[in-house]
Every structure is written in structure tokens, then in C-alpha cells.
Design a protein around this motif. Sequence first.
Motif, mmCIF file in Angstrom:
data_model
loop_
_atom_site.group_PDB
_atom_site.id
_atom_site.type_symbol
_atom_site.label_atom_id
_atom_site.label_comp_id
_atom_site.label_asym_id
_atom_site.label_seq_id
_atom_site.Cartn_x
_atom_site.Cartn_y
_atom_site.Cartn_z
ATOM 1 N N GLN A 177 0.826 -1.204 0.000
ATOM 2 C CA GLN A 177 0.000 0.000 0.000
ATOM 3 C C GLN A 177 0.863 1.257 0.000
ATOM 4 O OE1 GLN A 177 -2.339 -0.938 3.489
ATOM 5 N NE2 GLN A 177 -4.139 -1.420 2.236
ATOM 6 N N VAL A 178 1.968 1.239 0.743
ATOM 7 C CA VAL A 178 2.881 2.383 0.778
ATOM 8 C C VAL A 178 3.515 2.578 -0.594
ATOM 9 C CG1 VAL A 178 5.024 3.287 1.767
ATOM 10 C CG2 VAL A 178 3.335 2.215 3.255
ATOM 11 N N VAL A 179 3.981 1.478 -1.197
ATOM 12 C CA VAL A 179 4.594 1.570 -2.528
ATOM 13 C C VAL A 179 3.574 2.092 -3.539
ATOM 14 C CG1 VAL A 179 5.583 0.215 -4.422
ATOM 15 C CG2 VAL A 179 6.346 -0.187 -2.081
ATOM 16 N N GLY A 180 2.353 1.601 -3.481
ATOM 17 C CA GLY A 180 1.303 2.080 -4.375
ATOM 18 C C GLY A 180 1.018 3.557 -4.187
ATOM 19 N N SER A 181 1.004 4.004 -2.946
ATOM 20 C CA SER A 181 0.766 5.419 -2.675
ATOM 21 C C SER A 181 1.908 6.291 -3.187
ATOM 22 C CB SER A 181 0.588 5.643 -1.172
ATOM 23 O OG SER A 181 -0.619 5.070 -0.735
ATOM 24 N N VAL A 182 3.135 5.813 -3.011
ATOM 25 C CA VAL A 182 4.288 6.581 -3.490
ATOM 26 C C VAL A 182 4.288 6.632 -5.018
ATOM 27 C CG1 VAL A 182 6.809 6.644 -3.593
ATOM 28 C CG2 VAL A 182 5.667 6.198 -1.425
ATOM 29 N N LEU A 183 3.980 5.505 -5.666
ATOM 30 C CA LEU A 183 3.885 5.506 -7.133
ATOM 31 C C LEU A 183 2.800 6.473 -7.608
ATOM 32 C CD1 LEU A 183 4.317 1.764 -8.141
ATOM 33 C CD2 LEU A 183 5.768 3.677 -8.804
ATOM 34 N N ALA A 184 1.652 6.452 -6.944
ATOM 35 C CA ALA A 184 0.567 7.359 -7.308
ATOM 36 C C ALA A 184 1.006 8.813 -7.120
ATOM 37 C CB ALA A 184 -0.671 7.061 -6.469
ATOM 38 N N ALA A 185 1.757 9.084 -6.073
ATOM 39 C CA ALA A 185 2.249 10.439 -5.836
ATOM 40 C C ALA A 185 3.252 10.846 -6.912
ATOM 41 C CB ALA A 185 2.896 10.531 -4.460
ATOM 42 N N MET A 186 4.073 9.908 -7.369
ATOM 43 C CA MET A 186 5.048 10.226 -8.414
ATOM 44 C C MET A 186 4.351 10.578 -9.734
ATOM 45 S SD MET A 186 8.007 7.424 -7.673
ATOM 46 C CE MET A 186 9.550 8.247 -8.033
ATOM 47 N N PHE A 187 3.201 9.954 -9.987
ATOM 48 C CA PHE A 187 2.438 10.253 -11.196
ATOM 49 C C PHE A 187 1.433 11.382 -10.976
ATOM 50 C CE2 PHE A 187 3.859 5.976 -12.347
ATOM 51 C CZ PHE A 187 4.326 6.220 -13.628
ATOM 52 N N GLY A 188 1.223 11.778 -9.740
ATOM 53 C CA GLY A 188 0.324 12.879 -9.435
ATOM 54 C C GLY A 188 -1.137 12.489 -9.368
ATOM 55 N N VAL A 189 -1.412 11.218 -9.134
ATOM 56 C CA VAL A 189 -2.803 10.758 -9.008
ATOM 57 C C VAL A 189 -2.943 9.981 -7.710
ATOM 58 C CG1 VAL A 189 -3.207 10.652 -11.490
ATOM 59 C CG2 VAL A 189 -2.339 8.653 -10.323
ATOM 60 N N GLN A 190 -4.090 10.123 -7.069
ATOM 61 C CA GLN A 190 -4.326 9.402 -5.819
ATOM 62 C C GLN A 190 -5.824 9.451 -5.535
ATOM 63 O OE1 GLN A 190 -3.320 7.099 -3.814
ATOM 64 N NE2 GLN A 190 -1.870 8.109 -2.479
ATOM 65 N N SER A 191 -6.389 8.336 -5.136
ATOM 66 C CA SER A 191 -7.806 8.341 -4.791
ATOM 67 C C SER A 191 -7.993 8.996 -3.425
ATOM 68 C CB SER A 191 -8.358 6.913 -4.763
ATOM 69 O OG SER A 191 -7.828 6.199 -3.668
ATOM 70 N N ARG A 192 -9.160 9.536 -3.205
ATOM 71 C CA ARG A 192 -9.470 10.210 -1.934
ATOM 72 C C ARG A 192 -9.351 9.222 -0.769
ATOM 73 N NH1 ARG A 192 -9.501 15.124 -0.287
ATOM 74 N NH2 ARG A 192 -10.570 15.742 -2.155
ATOM 75 N N ARG A 193 -9.829 7.988 -0.972
ATOM 76 C CA ARG A 193 -9.779 6.975 0.090
ATOM 77 C C ARG A 193 -8.337 6.666 0.479
ATOM 78 N NH1 ARG A 193 -11.460 1.633 -1.929
ATOM 79 N NH2 ARG A 193 -9.314 1.030 -1.677
ATOM 80 N N ASN A 194 -7.467 6.472 -0.514
ATOM 81 C CA ASN A 194 -6.063 6.180 -0.215
ATOM 82 C C ASN A 194 -5.364 7.380 0.414
ATOM 83 O OD1 ASN A 194 -6.413 3.643 -1.227
ATOM 84 N ND2 ASN A 194 -5.355 4.021 -3.146
ATOM 85 N N GLN A 195 -5.716 8.575 -0.034
ATOM 86 C CA GLN A 195 -5.122 9.768 0.547
ATOM 87 C C GLN A 195 -5.495 9.883 2.031
ATOM 88 O OE1 GLN A 195 -6.522 13.465 -1.084
ATOM 89 N NE2 GLN A 195 -4.739 14.587 -0.374
ATOM 90 N N GLU A 196 -6.737 9.627 2.352
ATOM 91 C CA GLU A 196 -7.166 9.685 3.750
ATOM 92 C C GLU A 196 -6.460 8.612 4.577
ATOM 93 O OE1 GLU A 196 -11.409 9.443 3.642
ATOM 94 O OE2 GLU A 196 -11.618 11.467 2.820
ATOM 95 N N ARG A 197 -6.280 7.413 4.005
ATOM 96 C CA ARG A 197 -5.554 6.347 4.701
ATOM 97 C C ARG A 197 -4.105 6.772 4.959
ATOM 98 N NH1 ARG A 197 -4.389 2.040 0.851
ATOM 99 N NH2 ARG A 197 -2.613 3.379 0.481
ATOM 100 N N ASP A 198 -3.472 7.355 3.938
ATOM 101 C CA ASP A 198 -2.075 7.760 4.068
ATOM 102 C C ASP A 198 -1.897 8.860 5.116
ATOM 103 O OD1 ASP A 198 -1.581 5.952 2.065
ATOM 104 O OD2 ASP A 198 -1.406 7.469 0.489
ATOM 105 N N PHE A 199 -2.778 9.850 5.101
ATOM 106 C CA PHE A 199 -2.657 10.944 6.059
ATOM 107 C C PHE A 199 -3.086 10.523 7.459
ATOM 108 C CE2 PHE A 199 -2.364 13.438 2.203
ATOM 109 C CZ PHE A 199 -1.407 14.374 2.539
ATOM 110 N N GLY A 200 -3.816 9.432 7.565
ATOM 111 C CA GLY A 200 -4.207 8.912 8.865
ATOM 112 C C GLY A 200 -3.160 7.988 9.469
ATOM 113 N N SER A 201 -2.105 7.716 8.724
ATOM 114 C CA SER A 201 -1.040 6.835 9.198
ATOM 115 C C SER A 201 -0.318 7.462 10.381
ATOM 116 C CB SER A 201 -0.058 6.568 8.056
ATOM 117 O OG SER A 201 1.009 5.777 8.489
ATOM 118 N N SER A 202 0.220 6.622 11.240
ATOM 119 C CA SER A 202 0.868 7.125 12.458
ATOM 120 C C SER A 202 2.252 7.707 12.194
ATOM 121 C CB SER A 202 0.977 5.998 13.487
ATOM 122 O OG SER A 202 1.780 4.949 12.981
ATOM 123 N N SER A 203 2.860 7.380 11.053
ATOM 124 C CA SER A 203 4.207 7.854 10.779
ATOM 125 C C SER A 203 4.404 8.097 9.286
ATOM 126 C CB SER A 203 5.233 6.821 11.258
ATOM 127 O OG SER A 203 6.529 7.195 10.901
#
Length: 69
Positions: free
Chosen positions: A12-38
Motif C-alpha cells: 500500500q505504501v509503494v502504491g501510494s508513493v507511485l501514485a504520488a510520483m504520477f500525481g494521481v491518488q484516490s481520496r480513500r487512499n489519501q485519507e488512509r495515508d494521512f491517517g497513518s501514524s508515521s
Amino acid sequence: MDESRKDPSLPQVVGSVLAAMFGVQSRRNQERDFGSSSATPYILTGLIMTLLFVLGIWGLVQLILGLAA
């Protein structure tokens, strides 16, 4: 933060970083990422993937220059 939420897995982290590198991210994944503890896993994964990208481009250029010579 809701303590019942678990941190994202490595894929999930790798997928989020790849999405960030391409500049696309779903709202659900963004909320999961920002809700992470670190942010550390995202930063380390981003640095590693950026290094791999730069080395890949460098290798491709070296290959093309070698074929052109």
C-alpha cells in the motif's frame, strides 16, 4: 486519530508513493495515508524509488550512448 486503524502495508505504501510520483491518488487512499501514524515509511520508500528512477534513466542513457558509439 482512531486507534482501531492499522498502518498501511508495504504494498500500500509503494502504491501510494507511485501514485504520488504520477500525481494521481484516490481520496480513500489519501485519507488512509494521512491517517497513518508515521510518515517515515513513505519518505524512505519515496527516496528509494527516486534513486531507482534516476539510476534507471542513467543506465538507459549509458546504453543508448554505448549503442551510438
